[in-house]
Enzyme design. Structure first.
Site, PDB file in Angstrom:
ATOM      1  NE  ARG A  34       6.645  26.108 -33.150  1.00  0.00           N
ATOM      2  CZ  ARG A  34       6.724  24.781 -32.992  1.00  0.00           C
ATOM      3  NH1 ARG A  34       7.918  24.204 -32.859  1.00  0.00           N
ATOM      4  NH2 ARG A  34       5.654  24.024 -32.967  1.00  0.00           N
TER       5      ARG A  34
ATOM      6  CD  GLU B 157       8.439  24.907 -38.738  1.00  0.00           C
ATOM      7  OE1 GLU B 157       7.851  23.942 -38.207  1.00  0.00           O
ATOM      8  OE2 GLU B 157       8.174  26.083 -38.469  1.00  0.00           O
TER       9      GLU B 157
END
Lengths: 786, 480
Positions: A325, A729
């Site tokens: 990620r 997030e």
């Protein structure tokens, strides 16, 4: 059930369905102290309390263990060591490498060795201190660069590329190289790790665990006990914060408690005191990143070679996906043209670092945001202009390094709206002028964007289930696979189900997340809680609605299409006939219609071929941008964030109050990560910042006086639940604007000629050092007649 | 027997361990679990409770961290917890405001915030944002980013928060007064370990002599960590908070005399009057909960190198009034600290009072440097007391914390200032001399090099502050 009576009609106004700022479903319980967390439950009689004995060294072997004094300590009932575990002893979430307890090899300070249970928690904790454990110590690897150089990795490296980066770099008119260290972060959920395990029949257990991933706790407890998963039930009503720290790393404590239940036959509670929690659990990965970037005189990027190296600690845990990620976000919002990205997973002798809000994304973004500021200084432009110039755009500038096309890109429009609303240009001019005459203080300003990919990059996690019961009084129980950690997931689910059934949200009761109600769930993580579970709950509600509607159509002799649900009532026919939803539920029951249904959802469109590093890992992107203004003290390096303006894209907001709460909270948490939250290990690998006295998360006066958050008014063009977007997030990374503003303020000391390195966390000490270095470098450049 | 009110119920404790904290009592004995344990070290505020006591016939309300408050110190007081605010199913106005403003997310810190807000409004109906921040600086929230909590707090400003508790005040004050007048010994014990609550200096001395292993405890903000973190089970504890002589303030033209067991909150108004820069430091010492508990005497006696008041008291030439079986005597604070956590406190002795000379000819500059502005421990704390004549330094006292094993004066730097103009050039030698005075260490808070650099820069700050005709902001806290 013979004497059935439906309740009176619900309110005709259906308030609080989606799009409304409904208060958190537990708000009144929170404020009155009646919201129950695992440690607040009244324990069953006979409950024993555990405490964990752990390694004081970072690397080596156990050569002797004398626990006799522990056993003789007041109140002690039993001790658990790894040899007592009947089943699996490696509780690694994905790849293994995480022993539940060790009696041999030590890989980090804080590694659990034994667990003692006693009649009280204090007794257990005092008993732990009586252990005599001898170690032979090895030299630990603590430095990420040392691990990288030696290629000590917990997982193989991964690479992605688009075009030919080296060729593009070679012919670029301008080129810059830099490196940076990005610090880790302690989760500091206010409720520490805890599990209460109660024995049940057939070798089973009921596990109350503060976890984001009940199904994984269930699986691991079953494996540790060597029983089938169907004997274990995990119950999670609410967490006192999670932030990723209870995704994989809540399981160990539940497993230890379960093994002690097996050993003693008594219920066992294991709750970590704060210092133990901070010592034994993983943190956000610290990263070491480098870039080599080529660009033209305008600052337009021609090519980039980026390396991100995560310090994973001693084991893989979730690090493979976390470093992936970081790679997926090393472009952030920018088209890098010819690009190659390398991601490494370095093994060091610290606790195994783990998920934390953003899951590597923030650390990856840091390198490209650093580059944007550096390029701007190199070409003498406002960094905002360089950022805007390099945004993904149509016309062949819309392919990411992993070959996903950036669709529905709103960032330029969003940034320009924020630029206007925050008065960025006028403030820039005023600050530049002010800095020229200020004696001690300097101010800085920065606007940074966020483009964050939504979906688990591990494809099979992108699924969810829900279970809805309608009772004969019209009241409803909803259960789903997501967990509540404060984000308001349950509130949104209530709103979604209320909207689907057109009923008053007060009719809906959310129950604890339980593995015996909805099985095989994904962690509540990757911002996906509402996207996945909301759709699953909505599908369950629609199934029930369909059943009731068919029943009404059949028995009222009208067309199915004429049955509609509105304002808490069910209407049918063309004469405007209706009954309350509650009467409808009873009607359906009496006509033998099942009022219980499951719902299921899986995310469409996504795929990723990791071998080729190509695909569409993300269903869509969430976007946002923030403008931060700071003031720094050139004598001490102290600073304060003065003003923050945010414009963030949540699609069609399901609940603007909860969404703003996520944005503000994420921002401040991100600000803490980049400023005052400093993890320090000593040269033996012992964590020094192991409590709130030494590890400083933002306090109330760190919240800027001006803190303006607006939602970007645009529905998600993808078919998400009511066209909303995930919000957990993405806002975290808006705080990069604070770090960039600090660099801007420091750069002002060189009249914006020097682009100062500033590793994070940017503590006052790092800021002062950066200012001294900037002044020196500016003086040198002047000396050279530049 | 230790007697107190838990909300409206009287509690009597006779056989309890002296180290039992209020939070442990609430959660495990009273089974009231609204108050949460976040850290057990007084840093997060999730366990915040309000304690009311009778002062001048009226109830005085203060917030405390129940995790580091010893239950014995509640003698004669009322302990108010989150369970008590809701009356007949109606939320208290501060609770309702938090709900209305979306002030909770995970909710774990919320009961602590509620108690801090309740106390804020009990004491002040028109708080400003700065006052709200001061009241809540010791309550950490990891979810909200605080904005909705600030809005909730400010939404009540000026409205008043009428609640049922206000009507019970007089009755509670009477109950507490009666409790304290009972002729029973205020103590509890577990085996041979006691918790004692003396009321006079003589009684305190007698108890110290009778229990040579006894430990004095005032606010316990530092001492309690030996219990909650190191899990020690101390011998006898003697609580100083009710000793008359230790809780007095005396004032003359020439000096202030502050009882050693006065809390920071108790002494703040007087310091604000005479030494505003000292009072400003106190605003950043710990949190309000800590300032309500912690005492000047405790800060001095525990001799921590990072205590915030000793550097200032060193700069002010404070005098300690000590008492021991050998009698009473005084000692300049500069002579008191002998090594890391070592002092000249005599065996079975205690500090009765701290005398601070008032020296209007001196200018006092006080600075605290820490990673976080609120509720953090100093990397460096500096206090400069300077007397000038025609711009030239006549007297200089430079007190520092965080620079050595004890709070310490910078004698070389002081010497280097004498006879020099207090100007950028005039302090250069003193800045250099600081490197002779101190070799600060690297630790979790800062490196030694940073500490020294900052200490030198702070001398410059004092010069700039003195010569700042346009009142230009020189510190980030002033700017904001």
């Amino acid at each position: 059930m013979r004497n059935l009576k439906a309740k009176g009609s619900p309110a005709s106004q259906v308030a609080g369905t989606t799009g409304v700022a409904r208060v958190h479903e537990s708000a009144t319980k929170h404020v009155s102290g009646t919201a129950i967390y695992v440690d607040d439950m009244l324990e069953p009689r006979g409950t024993l309390y555990g405490a964990v004995g752990y390694s004081s060294i970072a690397k080596g072997r156990i050569t002797g263990m004398d626990l006799s004094a522990v056993r003789q300590s007041e109140g002690v009932v039993d001790i658990l060591v790894v040899e007592d575990i009947p089943g699996v002893t490696d509780i690694g979430a994905v790849f293994g490498g995480d022993p539940i307890l060790t009696s041999e090899e030590i890989k980090y300070q804080g590694q659990p060795i034994f667990v003692v249970v006693a009649e009280t928690e204090q007794q257990a904790r005092r008993a732990v201190k009586q252990a005599k454990i001898e170690f032979v110590e090895d030299v630990p690897t603590l430095d990420v660069i040392e691990a990288l150089t030696a290629q000590q990795f917990v997982r193989p490296s991964h690479f992605m590329s688009h075009g030919d980066a080296q060729a593009a770099l070679a012919k670029a008119p301008k080129r810059l190289q830099a490196e940076q260290h990005v610090g880790g972060q302690e989760h500091f959920y206010l409720e520490g790790q805890v599990a209460l395990v109660v024995p049940a029949e057939d070798g089973g257990m009921l596990v109350y665990s503060s976890t984001q991933h009940p199904s994984e706790v269930q699986k691991l407890v079953a494996e540790v006990l060597s029983v089938p998963a169907n004997r274990i039930t995990v119950d999670m009503r609410r967490m006192g914060g999670g932030f990723g720290g209870k995704e994989s790393q809540a399981a160990g404590w539940a497993c230890m408690a379960a093994a002690l239940v097996l050993k003693t036959g008594k219920p066992v509670k294991l709750r970590l005191p704060r210092v133990d929690d901070m010592t034994m659990t993983g943190k956000r990965h610290p990263f070491y990143n480098t870039y080599d970037i080529g660009f033209d005189e305008q600052g337009l990027i021609q090519g980039a070679d980026i390396m991100v190296a995560g310090n994973c600690g001693h084991s893989a845990d979730l690090s493979d996906a976390i470093v992936d990620r970081a790679m997926f976000h090393a472009d952030n919002a920018y088209y890098l043209a010819d690009v190659s990205i390398a991601g490494h997973r370095c093994r060091t002798n610290t606790v195994s670092h783990t998920a934390f809000r953003g899951f590597g994304g923030p650390q990856g973004m840091m390198i490209i945001e650093r580059a944007m500021d550096d390029i701007a200084r190199a070409v003498g432009k406002d960094p905002l202009d360089v950022r805007k110039l390099n945004l993904y755009s149509a016309g062949g500038r819309d392919t990411t390094p992993y070959h996903q096309t950036v669709e529905h890109n709103v960032l330029l429009e969003l940034i320009e709206q924020l630029e206007q609303n925050s008065d960025y240009r006028a403030r820039r001019a005023e600050i530049t002028q002010w800095n020229k005459t200020s004696r001690v203080l300097q101010r800085g300003l920065a606007l940074t964007p966020v483009k964050f990919g939504i979906s688990f990059t591990l494809q099979h996690l992108n699924q969810a289930g829900a279970l809805i019961h309608i009772y004969t009084d019209g009241s409803i129980q909803v259960n789903h696979g997501g967990t509540e950690m404060g984000q308001g997931l349950h509130t949104k689910i209530i709103q979604i189900v209320a909207e689907a059934l057109a009923i008053d949200p007060h009719e809906i009761q959310i129950t604890a997340t339980r593995t015996d109600k909805v099985p095989n769930t994904s962690p509540t993580a990757a911002s996906s809680g509402t996207d996945l579970n909301g759709q699953a709950a909505r599908n369950a509600a629609l199934t029930l609605k369909q059943r009731i509607a068919e029943c009404v159509a059949e028995h009222k002799a009208c067309g199915r299409d004429s049955v509609r649900f509105a304002d808490g009532r069910i209407y049918w026919g063309d004469q405007g006939e209706s009954m309350s939803f509650a009467d409808g539920a009873l009607f359906a029951y009496e006509n033998r219609v099942s009022l219980s249904a499951t719902g299921y959802y899986k995310t469409p469109k996504i795929w990723y071929d990791r071998e080729q590093a190509k695909g569409r890992p993300f269903f869509y992107f969430a976007n946002g941008a923030a403008v931060s203004e700071v003031v720094v003290d050139t004598l001490t390096g102290e600073y304060k964030v003065l003003a923050v303006d945010i414009l963030h894209d949540v699609g069609r907001s399901l609940n603007p109050a909860l969404d703003c709460g996520q944005i503000e909270g994420g921002f401040i948490q991100g600000m803490g990560w980049l400023t005052t939250e400093e993890l320090k290990w000593n040269d033996k690998g012992v964590l020094l910042s192991n409590g709130p006295a030494t590890y400083k998360i933002p306090a109330i006066s760190d919240t800027p006086k001006r803190f303006k958050v607006d939602l970007f008014a645009r529905a998600n063009e993808e078919d998400t639940v009511y066209h909303s977007k995930a919000v957990g997030e993405p806002p975290f990374m808006l705080a990069i604007s604070v770090w960039s503003a600090l660099r801007d303020a420091i750069s002002s000391l060189s009249n914006y000629q020097v682009s100062p390195p500033l590793d994070t966390p940017a503590t006052p000490e790092r800021v002062l050092n950066a200012m001294m270095a900037t002044r020196e470098q500016a003086a040198e450049q002047k000396g050279k007649g530049r | 027997m230790i007697r107190f009110l838990l909300n409206d119920r009287e509690v009597c404790l006779e056989n309890s361990a002296p180290e039992m904290t209020v939070l442990e009592y609430l959660r495990t004995k009273a089974e009231q679990r609204g108050s949460k344990e976040g850290c057990a070290s007084g840093d997060c505020g999730a366990c915040t409770v309000v304690v009311a006591e009778v002062v001048k016939q009226r109830l005085r309300y203060r917030t405390l961290n129940s995790c580091i408050t010893l239950v014995g110190s509640l003698h004669g007081k009322q302990l108010l917890t989150v369970e008590h605010l809701q009356q007949h199913d109606a939320l208290h106005p501060v609770q309702q405001a938090m709900v209305d403003q979306h002030g909770s997310q995970c909710g774990f810190c919320t009961p602590g915030f509620i108690m801090s807000l309740f106390c804020l409004y009990r004491n002040d109906h028109q708080p400003t944002r700065a006052e709200v921040e001061r009241a809540l600086a010791g309550n950490l929230c990891r979810c909200t980013g605080y904005r909705p909590i600030i809005d909730a707090a400010l939404s009540l400003a000026g409205q008043g928060v009428a609640d049922a508790l206000a009507q019970q005040e007089a009755a509670v004050a009477t109950r507490l007064t009666d409790m304290l007048q009972q002729p029973i010994s205020a103590s509890m014990q577990a085996g041979q370990r006691h918790f004692l609550v003396p009321t006079s200096s003589d009684e305190l001395l007698a108890q110290l002599t009778a229990h040579p292993k006894a430990q004095l405890v005032a606010g316990g903000t530092d001492f309690s960590l030996t219990i909650t973190q190191q899990l020690q089970q101390p011998d006898t504890l003697i609580y100083t908070g009710r000793v008359a002589e230790l809780t007095q303030i005396e004032e003359s033209e020439q000096w202030l005399k502050l009882g050693a067991a006065l809390s920071y909150t108790d002494v703040e108004p007087l310091l604000q009057q005479h030494f505003p820069s000292f009072a400003r430091l106190l605003e950043r010492l710990g949190s309000l909960q800590v300032r309500n508990q912690g005492t000047l005497g405790g800060n001095i006696a525990n001799a921590s190198p990072i205590g915030d008041t000793p550097p200032v008291l060193l700069a002010l030439d404070a005098i300690l009034h000590l008492r021991s079986p050998a009698g009473r005597h005084t000692m300049p604070i500069a002579e008191f600290f002998t090594g890391y956590r070592q002092t000249k406190l005599p065996t079975s002795g205690f500090i009765e009072a701290i005398e601070i000379p008032l020296q209007p000819e001196r200018q006092l500059y006080v600075y605290k440097i820490s990673k976080r502005l609120d509720d953090d421990i100093s990397a460096v704390c500096a206090a400069f007391s300077i007397e000038l004549k025609d711009g030239v330094v006549q007297q200089a006292r430079l007190g520092f914390g965080g620079m050595a094993a004890t709070p310490a004066r910078a004698f070389h730097a002081e010497q280097a200032l004498l006879g020099q103009p207090f100007s950028e050039q005039g302090i250069e030698a003193a800045q250099q001399a600081l490197a002779q005075d101190f070799s600060p260490i690297d630790d979790v808070r800062a490196s030694g090099a940073y500490r020294l650099q900052v200490a030198q820069n702070l001398l410059l700050r004092a010069v700039l502050e003195q010569d700042n005709p346009t009142a230009e902001a020189l510190e980030v806290v002033q700017y904001a």
